[in-house]
Design an enzyme around this catalytic site. Structure first.
Site, short mmCIF file in Angstrom:
data_model
loop_
_atom_site.label_atom_id
_atom_site.label_comp_id
_atom_site.label_asym_id
_atom_site.label_seq_id
_atom_site.Cartn_x
_atom_site.Cartn_y
_atom_site.Cartn_z
N HIS A 75 -1.11 2.21 1.12
CA HIS A 75 -0.82 1.21 0.10
C HIS A 75 -0.57 1.90 -1.23
O HIS A 75 -1.23 2.90 -1.55
CB HIS A 75 -1.98 0.22 -0.05
CG HIS A 75 -1.68 -0.89 -1.00
ND1 HIS A 75 -1.03 -2.04 -0.63
CD2 HIS A 75 -1.92 -1.01 -2.34
CE1 HIS A 75 -0.88 -2.84 -1.67
NE2 HIS A 75 -1.41 -2.24 -2.72
N ASP B 7 -6.22 -14.45 -2.07
CA ASP B 7 -5.48 -13.42 -2.80
C ASP B 7 -4.02 -13.79 -2.95
O ASP B 7 -3.40 -13.49 -3.97
CB ASP B 7 -5.60 -12.07 -2.08
CG ASP B 7 -4.76 -11.01 -2.77
OD1 ASP B 7 -5.09 -10.66 -3.91
OD2 ASP B 7 -3.77 -10.55 -2.18
N ARG C 14 -1.37 -13.70 -11.15
CA ARG C 14 -1.54 -12.48 -11.94
C ARG C 14 -0.22 -12.00 -12.49
O ARG C 14 -0.12 -11.52 -13.62
CB ARG C 14 -2.18 -11.38 -11.08
CG ARG C 14 -3.66 -11.55 -10.82
CD ARG C 14 -4.13 -10.56 -9.75
NE ARG C 14 -3.83 -9.19 -10.11
CZ ARG C 14 -3.56 -8.23 -9.22
NH1 ARG C 14 -3.52 -8.51 -7.92
NH2 ARG C 14 -3.31 -7.00 -9.61
N SER D 254 -7.67 -7.37 -4.68
CA SER D 254 -6.43 -7.77 -4.01
C SER D 254 -6.08 -6.81 -2.88
O SER D 254 -5.81 -7.22 -1.74
CB SER D 254 -5.28 -7.81 -5.03
OG SER D 254 -4.06 -8.09 -4.39
N LYS E 208 -7.07 -7.56 1.57
CA LYS E 208 -6.02 -7.60 2.59
C LYS E 208 -6.17 -6.46 3.59
O LYS E 208 -5.97 -6.66 4.79
CB LYS E 208 -4.64 -7.54 1.93
CG LYS E 208 -4.26 -8.77 1.12
CD LYS E 208 -2.80 -8.80 0.75
CE LYS E 208 -2.40 -7.73 -0.22
NZ LYS E 208 -2.74 -8.04 -1.62
#
Length: 433
Positions: free
Chosen positions: A82, A161, A168, A183, A187
């Site tokens: 990520h 989220d 956001r 966040s 996930k």
């Protein structure tokens, strides 16, 4: 319990209890808490921060707000990556194919653009037909078969989220460590992956502008991951200038394909293969990150990674001929406008976030949550920091569907500097394991 009291508590700098955080998350999911109150709490968190306990509680409550994927039927160590987001950061797209070509399953659940940054899902949707929303079983089947899939979170994975993420983006609360950590990790924990590497961007184009803030975020993310038994590490990388040369959805898909054809820009190749090297160690196919990096380079050179990408696109209903003919398949902008250098010298500064904003103003990003994207627009840099350039030579090409773009040109000129000399930025600052 009332939402206004929770907002007041956080606005006053108090630590929220687990029950208060649970009430908030439940209300977001059910829709009982209106967007304006959710936005108010996000702003309070932005200014007041959260303790480690609050941060952990928010992450776990968001994760528990939906389903937890069971990927145990997929053989091997499931490894994911990520990025905290940057300009021109398309690493996830070629990386998934590269690591899958090593035989490591990569179940990647990605996100959309936030602010000036591009989103992996938005880029992939530039490929006609590509489906980012597929069923849980189809996701598992594809990762088992192809070793990789890149999808968006299903409606049942961290649904809290999903709503908070969109708010956001339009309330200027993106660059908050507890909100970013909650966040990402809600996930990733819910996605059922075994191992995770997080690319934490730092600099002008990142949400974390300083190395200290980036390090704090990296430690928070790794701490949450290890706390739930996940193999987890972070890498802090530069985002003071865009990554690669392309900024914009279709342009970045084309550049990703060029990388997989062994013709990618140096910085993008270096970061992709370095991260891939660590993923190879996590996936138990390499003994050291350097060995893993060399393995990644080999599957790029021999075409295995490109074939892996083509299979993934086809199995997610995208037009796989994009691999052979990107310009014939991807959306094309009506105008290609060159921006010439005004003086000769060396490119010494390219302010990444402003380049991202320029692409967004062309239509390549969202200014409001419901904005529709123009996949064809963007910016292609012909020179990066440290490159020599002559007056009149093109700094970059602007891909636009409107002919008059003086506002974009002015913005770009204001944020690219040419000097007598320049120091190229460091690409990778440190790793946190």
């Amino acid at each position: 319990m009332r939402m206004v009291d929770i907002i007041h508590a956080k606005r006053s700098g108090l630590e929220l209890t687990d029950d208060q955080i649970q009430f908030f998350v439940d209300g977001v999911v059910s829709g009982d808490i209106p967007d304006y109150q959710t936005s108010a709490l996000l702003m309070a968190i932005y200014f007041q921060g959260m303790t480690d306990q609050e941060q952990s509680s928010l992450t776990m409550k968001m994760m528990e707000s939906g389903d937890h994927l069971d990927l145990s039927s997929i053989p091997g160590v499931k490894v994911d990556k990520h990025s905290t987001g940057g300009v021109g950061d398309k690493v996830s797209i070629p990386l998934a194919a590269v690591v899958a070509a090593l035989g490591i399953p990569v179940p990647m659940i990605s996100g959309r653009g936030l602010g000036h940054t591009g989103g992996t899902l938005d880029k992939l949707e530039a490929i006609p037909g590509y489906q980012v929303e597929i069923s849980e079983q189809d996701f598992i089947n594809q990762v088992t078969k192809d070793k990789c899939a890149i999808i968006g979170a299903t409606g049942n994975i961290a649904p809290a989220d999903k709503k908070i993420y969109a708010l956001r983006d339009v309330t200027d609360t993106v660059d908050s460590i507890p909100l970013i950590a909650g966040s990402i990790m809600s996930k990733k924990i819910a996605s059922g992956t075994d191992a995770l590497i997080i690319d934490v961007k730092t600099g002008a184009g990142a949400f974390m502008k300083t190395l200290d803030d980036s390090r704090n975020l990296a430690k928070a993310l790794v701490g949450i991951g290890k706390g739930v038994g996940m193999q987890c590490m972070a890498m802090i990388t530069d985002m003071n200038q865009p990554l690669g040369n392309a900024v914009g959805n279709a342009l970045e898909i084309k550049e990703s394909i060029e990388l997989l054809k062994n013709n990618g820009p140096h910085d993008l190749v270096e970061l992709t293969t370095t991260i891939g090297g660590y993923m190879a160690v996590m996936g138990n196919v390499a003994t050291t990150p350097e060995d893993g990096k060399q393995m990644c380079q080999r599957v790029i050179e021999n075409g295995d990674a490109l074939a892996s990408f083509k299979k993934m696109v086809a199995d997610q209903h995208g037009d796989a001929t994009v691999v052979d003919n990107p310009d014939g398949v991807l959306p094309q902008a009506k105008y290609q406008i060159e921006l010439p250098a005004k003086v000769s010298g060396v490119v010494s500064k390219i302010v990444a976030d402003e380049i991202g904003i320029a692409s967004m103003l062309l239509g390549g990003g969202r200014q409001k949550a419901d904005d529709k994207l123009d996949y064809s627009v963007g910016i292609y840099l012909h020179h990066k920091i440290g490159d020599s350039i002559s007056a009149g030579e093109s700094l970059l090409t602007i891909y636009s569907n409107r002919e008059k773009i003086d506002d974009i040109k002015d913005l770009l000129y204001d944020n690219i500097e040419i000097s007598d000399s320049a120091t190229a930025p460091t690409l990778i600052y440190e790793t946190i394991e």
